[in-house]
Design a protein around this motif. Structure first.
Motif, PDB file in Angstrom:
ATOM      1  N   ASN A  33       0.777  -1.244   0.000  1.00 15.58           N
ATOM      2  CA  ASN A  33       0.000   0.000   0.000  1.00 15.58           C
ATOM      3  C   ASN A  33       0.807   1.292   0.000  1.00 15.58           C
ATOM      4  OD1 ASN A  33      -2.593  -1.379   0.248  1.00 15.58           O
ATOM      5  ND2 ASN A  33      -1.825  -1.954   2.257  1.00 15.58           N
ATOM      6  N   PHE A  34       2.057   1.248   0.474  1.00 16.70           N
ATOM      7  CA  PHE A  34       2.720   2.516   0.742  1.00 16.70           C
ATOM      8  C   PHE A  34       4.212   2.303   0.952  1.00 16.70           C
ATOM      9  CE2 PHE A  34       3.917   5.603   4.188  1.00 16.70           C
ATOM     10  CZ  PHE A  34       3.691   6.775   3.498  1.00 16.70           C
ATOM     11  N   PHE A  35       5.017   3.200   0.395  1.00 23.15           N
ATOM     12  CA  PHE A  35       6.413   3.307   0.802  1.00 23.15           C
ATOM     13  C   PHE A  35       6.893   4.722   0.565  1.00 23.15           C
ATOM     14  CE2 PHE A  35       7.110   2.047  -3.643  1.00 23.15           C
ATOM     15  CZ  PHE A  35       8.243   2.732  -4.027  1.00 23.15           C
ATOM     16  N   VAL A  36       7.963   5.075   1.265  1.00 17.24           N
ATOM     17  CA  VAL A  36       8.519   6.419   1.195  1.00 17.24           C
ATOM     18  C   VAL A  36      10.008   6.315   0.936  1.00 17.24           C
ATOM     19  CG1 VAL A  36       8.987   8.553   2.474  1.00 17.24           C
ATOM     20  CG2 VAL A  36       6.817   7.346   2.820  1.00 17.24           C
ATOM     21  N   ASP A  37      10.497   7.107  -0.021  1.00 18.27           N
ATOM     22  CA  ASP A  37      11.946   7.266  -0.149  1.00 18.27           C
ATOM     23  C   ASP A  37      12.277   8.720   0.142  1.00 18.27           C
ATOM     24  OD1 ASP A  37      12.606   8.269  -3.344  1.00 18.27           O
ATOM     25  OD2 ASP A  37      10.700   7.254  -3.009  1.00 18.27           O
ATOM     26  N   GLU A  38      13.366   8.906   0.906  1.00 14.77           N
ATOM     27  CA  GLU A  38      13.805  10.245   1.287  1.00 14.77           C
ATOM     28  C   GLU A  38      15.266  10.420   0.916  1.00 14.77           C
ATOM     29  OE1 GLU A  38      12.116  12.040   4.924  1.00 14.77           O
ATOM     30  OE2 GLU A  38      11.533   9.980   5.428  1.00 14.77           O
ATOM     31  N   MET A  39      15.600  11.637   0.518  1.00 17.31           N
ATOM     32  CA  MET A  39      16.972  11.949   0.135  1.00 17.31           C
ATOM     33  C   MET A  39      17.877  11.977   1.360  1.00 17.31           C
ATOM     34  SD  MET A  39      18.523  15.315  -1.721  1.00 17.31           S
ATOM     35  CE  MET A  39      18.900  16.172  -0.206  1.00 17.31           C
ATOM     36  N   LEU A  40      19.008  11.300   1.246  1.00 16.05           N
ATOM     37  CA  LEU A  40      20.063  11.397   2.256  1.00 16.05           C
ATOM     38  C   LEU A  40      21.129  12.393   1.804  1.00 16.05           C
ATOM     39  CD1 LEU A  40      20.595   7.637   3.215  1.00 16.05           C
ATOM     40  CD2 LEU A  40      19.196   9.349   4.394  1.00 16.05           C
ATOM     41  N   GLU A  41      21.483  12.322   0.513  1.00 13.67           N
ATOM     42  CA  GLU A  41      22.476  13.233  -0.074  1.00 13.67           C
ATOM     43  C   GLU A  41      22.080  13.513  -1.509  1.00 13.67           C
ATOM     44  OE1 GLU A  41      26.597  12.025   0.252  1.00 13.67           O
ATOM     45  OE2 GLU A  41      26.124  10.856   2.040  1.00 13.67           O
ATOM     46  N   GLY A  42      22.280  14.755  -1.933  1.00 16.07           N
ATOM     47  CA  GLY A  42      21.974  15.088  -3.317  1.00 16.07           C
ATOM     48  C   GLY A  42      21.795  16.573  -3.515  1.00 16.07           C
ATOM     49  N   ALA A  43      21.287  16.933  -4.686  1.00 17.32           N
ATOM     50  CA  ALA A  43      21.200  18.331  -5.091  1.00 17.32           C
ATOM     51  C   ALA A  43      20.066  19.102  -4.408  1.00 17.32           C
ATOM     52  CB  ALA A  43      21.029  18.419  -6.608  1.00 17.32           C
TER      53      ALA A  43
ATOM     54  N   LYS B 199      17.705  20.408  -1.274  1.00 19.19           N
ATOM     55  CA  LYS B 199      17.922  20.676   0.146  1.00 19.19           C
ATOM     56  C   LYS B 199      17.373  19.483   0.939  1.00 19.19           C
ATOM     57  CE  LYS B 199      17.177  24.282   3.586  1.00 19.19           C
ATOM     58  NZ  LYS B 199      16.534  25.597   3.796  1.00 19.19           N
ATOM     59  N   ARG B 200      16.209  18.987   0.491  1.00 17.37           N
ATOM     60  CA  ARG B 200      15.604  17.774   1.042  1.00 17.37           C
ATOM     61  C   ARG B 200      14.480  17.337   0.127  1.00 17.37           C
ATOM     62  NH1 ARG B 200      10.673  17.559   2.476  1.00 17.37           N
ATOM     63  NH2 ARG B 200       9.602  19.517   2.316  1.00 17.37           N
ATOM     64  N   PHE B 201      14.122  16.030   0.191  1.00 17.80           N
ATOM     65  CA  PHE B 201      12.871  15.594  -0.414  1.00 17.80           C
ATOM     66  C   PHE B 201      12.353  14.346   0.261  1.00 17.80           C
ATOM     67  CE2 PHE B 201      15.215  13.187  -3.932  1.00 17.80           C
ATOM     68  CZ  PHE B 201      14.671  11.931  -3.679  1.00 17.80           C
ATOM     69  N   ARG B 202      11.033  14.219   0.175  1.00 19.86           N
ATOM     70  CA  ARG B 202      10.301  13.059   0.670  1.00 19.86           C
ATOM     71  C   ARG B 202       9.334  12.682  -0.451  1.00 19.86           C
ATOM     72  NH1 ARG B 202       8.187  10.564   5.400  1.00 19.86           N
ATOM     73  NH2 ARG B 202       5.982  10.017   5.173  1.00 19.86           N
ATOM     74  N   HIS B 203       9.468  11.432  -0.919  1.00 17.95           N
ATOM     75  CA  HIS B 203       8.630  10.948  -2.017  1.00 17.95           C
ATOM     76  C   HIS B 203       7.769   9.809  -1.496  1.00 17.95           C
ATOM     77  CE1 HIS B 203       8.478   9.336  -6.442  1.00 17.95           C
ATOM     78  NE2 HIS B 203       7.281   9.616  -5.948  1.00 17.95           N
ATOM     79  N   GLU B 204       6.463  10.085  -1.360  1.00 12.50           N
ATOM     80  CA  GLU B 204       5.515   9.077  -0.896  1.00 12.50           C
ATOM     81  C   GLU B 204       4.883   8.397  -2.104  1.00 12.50           C
ATOM     82  OE1 GLU B 204       2.557  10.869   1.605  1.00 12.50           O
ATOM     83  OE2 GLU B 204       4.053  11.628   3.031  1.00 12.50           O
ATOM     84  N   HIS B 205       4.789   7.064  -2.022  1.00  8.09           N
ATOM     85  CA  HIS B 205       4.171   6.250  -3.061  1.00  8.09           C
ATOM     86  C   HIS B 205       2.970   5.546  -2.417  1.00  8.09           C
ATOM     87  CE1 HIS B 205       7.993   6.392  -5.468  1.00  8.09           C
ATOM     88  NE2 HIS B 205       8.490   6.536  -4.257  1.00  8.09           N
ATOM     89  N   HIS B 206       1.764   5.874  -2.871  1.00  4.99           N
ATOM     90  CA  HIS B 206       0.535   5.296  -2.315  1.00  4.99           C
ATOM     91  C   HIS B 206      -0.120   4.401  -3.373  1.00  4.99           C
ATOM     92  CE1 HIS B 206       0.343   8.178   1.107  1.00  4.99           C
ATOM     93  NE2 HIS B 206       0.973   8.962   0.254  1.00  4.99           N
ATOM     94  N   PHE B 207      -0.660   3.262  -2.920  1.00  3.91           N
ATOM     95  CA  PHE B 207      -1.329   2.318  -3.810  1.00  3.91           C
ATOM     96  C   PHE B 207      -2.636   1.879  -3.172  1.00  3.91           C
ATOM     97  CE2 PHE B 207       3.194   2.144  -4.187  1.00  3.91           C
ATOM     98  CZ  PHE B 207       3.428   2.125  -5.542  1.00  3.91           C
TER      99      PHE B 207
ATOM    100  N   TYR C 279       9.424  18.618  -1.601  1.00  2.00           N
ATOM    101  CA  TYR C 279      10.858  18.924  -1.651  1.00  2.00           C
ATOM    102  C   TYR C 279      11.140  20.396  -1.386  1.00  2.00           C
ATOM    103  CZ  TYR C 279      10.063  20.928  -6.281  1.00  2.00           C
ATOM    104  OH  TYR C 279       9.632  21.708  -7.321  1.00  2.00           O
ATOM    105  N   ASP C 280      12.385  20.656  -1.077  1.00  2.00           N
ATOM    106  CA  ASP C 280      12.903  22.015  -0.989  1.00  2.00           C
ATOM    107  C   ASP C 280      14.109  22.112  -1.911  1.00  2.00           C
ATOM    108  OD1 ASP C 280      11.188  23.193   0.954  1.00  2.00           O
ATOM    109  OD2 ASP C 280      12.286  22.175   2.548  1.00  2.00           O
ATOM    110  N   SER C 281      14.146  23.171  -2.699  1.00  2.00           N
ATOM    111  CA  SER C 281      15.289  23.427  -3.573  1.00  2.00           C
ATOM    112  C   SER C 281      16.435  24.006  -2.748  1.00  2.00           C
ATOM    113  CB  SER C 281      14.906  24.439  -4.658  1.00  2.00           C
ATOM    114  OG  SER C 281      13.819  23.960  -5.398  1.00  2.00           O
ATOM    115  N   PRO C 282      17.662  23.773  -3.190  1.00  2.00           N
ATOM    116  CA  PRO C 282      18.805  24.389  -2.512  1.00  2.00           C
ATOM    117  C   PRO C 282      18.950  25.851  -2.925  1.00  2.00           C
ATOM    118  CG  PRO C 282      19.554  23.152  -4.399  1.00  2.00           C
ATOM    119  CD  PRO C 282      18.064  22.947  -4.313  1.00  2.00           C
ATOM    120  N   LEU C 283      19.915  26.537  -2.404  1.00  2.00           N
ATOM    121  CA  LEU C 283      20.338  27.874  -2.816  1.00  2.00           C
ATOM    122  C   LEU C 283      19.364  28.995  -2.462  1.00  2.00           C
ATOM    123  CD1 LEU C 283      21.777  26.972  -6.337  1.00  2.00           C
ATOM    124  CD2 LEU C 283      23.009  27.066  -4.152  1.00  2.00           C
ATOM    125  N   GLY C 284      18.583  28.814  -1.395  1.00  2.00           N
ATOM    126  CA  GLY C 284      17.742  29.892  -0.889  1.00  2.00           C
ATOM    127  C   GLY C 284      16.826  30.497  -1.927  1.00  2.00           C
TER     128      GLY C 284
END
Length: 163
Positions: free
Chosen positions: A77-87, A89-97, A112-117
């Motif tokens: 029904n559900f899983f989440v992947d979250e950024m540990l490192e990358g371009a 600032k942060r992201f959370r990707h929810e997958h719902h079924f 998500y949040d973009s980097p660089l203010g």
């Protein structure tokens, strides 16, 4: 803090759609335009709870590396992947079924949040949000294409798929 939501109905069983969504091999196929490859962590097969994958791809002409972790997981029904490192600032990707009369309603929520203010916010409003929306939609269309045909067998072991 942009949020992208995509909903799609797939004429295939929920287990198959869930597994295709967490298939590293199908992810590579669905992002072929960016040359995406898994270079660390789980690099093929199905990713699961607490596992990580590091991707290398080219976006906006720049080679980038991104590491994500599966932080929540409730099959099918559900899983989440979250950024540990990358371009980002942060992201959370929810997958719902959700099973709807033998079809699968698949819904993505990419927060998500973009980097660089302020510069990142401007880039996001002009380019990035639409780019990410198109990337996620293309990926979901590939999942749909594979799930609704026999092609799912090319990337899923039938024992793992439950379908």
């Amino acid at each position: 803090m942009p949020i992208i939501q995509i909903k799609m109905v797939i004429e295939a069983p929920i287990d198959r759609c869930f597994d295709l969504s967490r298939s590293i091999d199908l992810h590579k196929i669905s992002t072929s335009q960016t040359g995406e490859e898994a270079i660390g962590g789980v690099t093929s097969g199905l990713i699961g709870l607490s596992e990580t994958v590091t991707w290398r791809a080219r976006h906006f002409g720049i080679r980038q590396t991104l590491t994500t972790k599966i932080t929540e997981f409730e099959s099918p029904n559900f899983f989440v992947d979250e950024m540990l490192e990358g371009a980002f600032k942060r992201f959370r990707h929810e997958h719902h079924f959700r099973d709807v009369d033998g079809k699968t309603e698949m819904r993505d929520c990419f927060d998500y949040d973009s980097p660089l203010g302020i510069l990142g916010k401007v880039f996001d409003s002009i380019v990035l949000k639409r780019y990410m929306q198109n990337l996620l939609l293309k990926r979901n269309l590939v999942i749909k294409e594979y799930a609704e045909s026999d092609r799912w067998q090319e990337v899923l072991n039938t024992k793992e798929s439950g379908g």
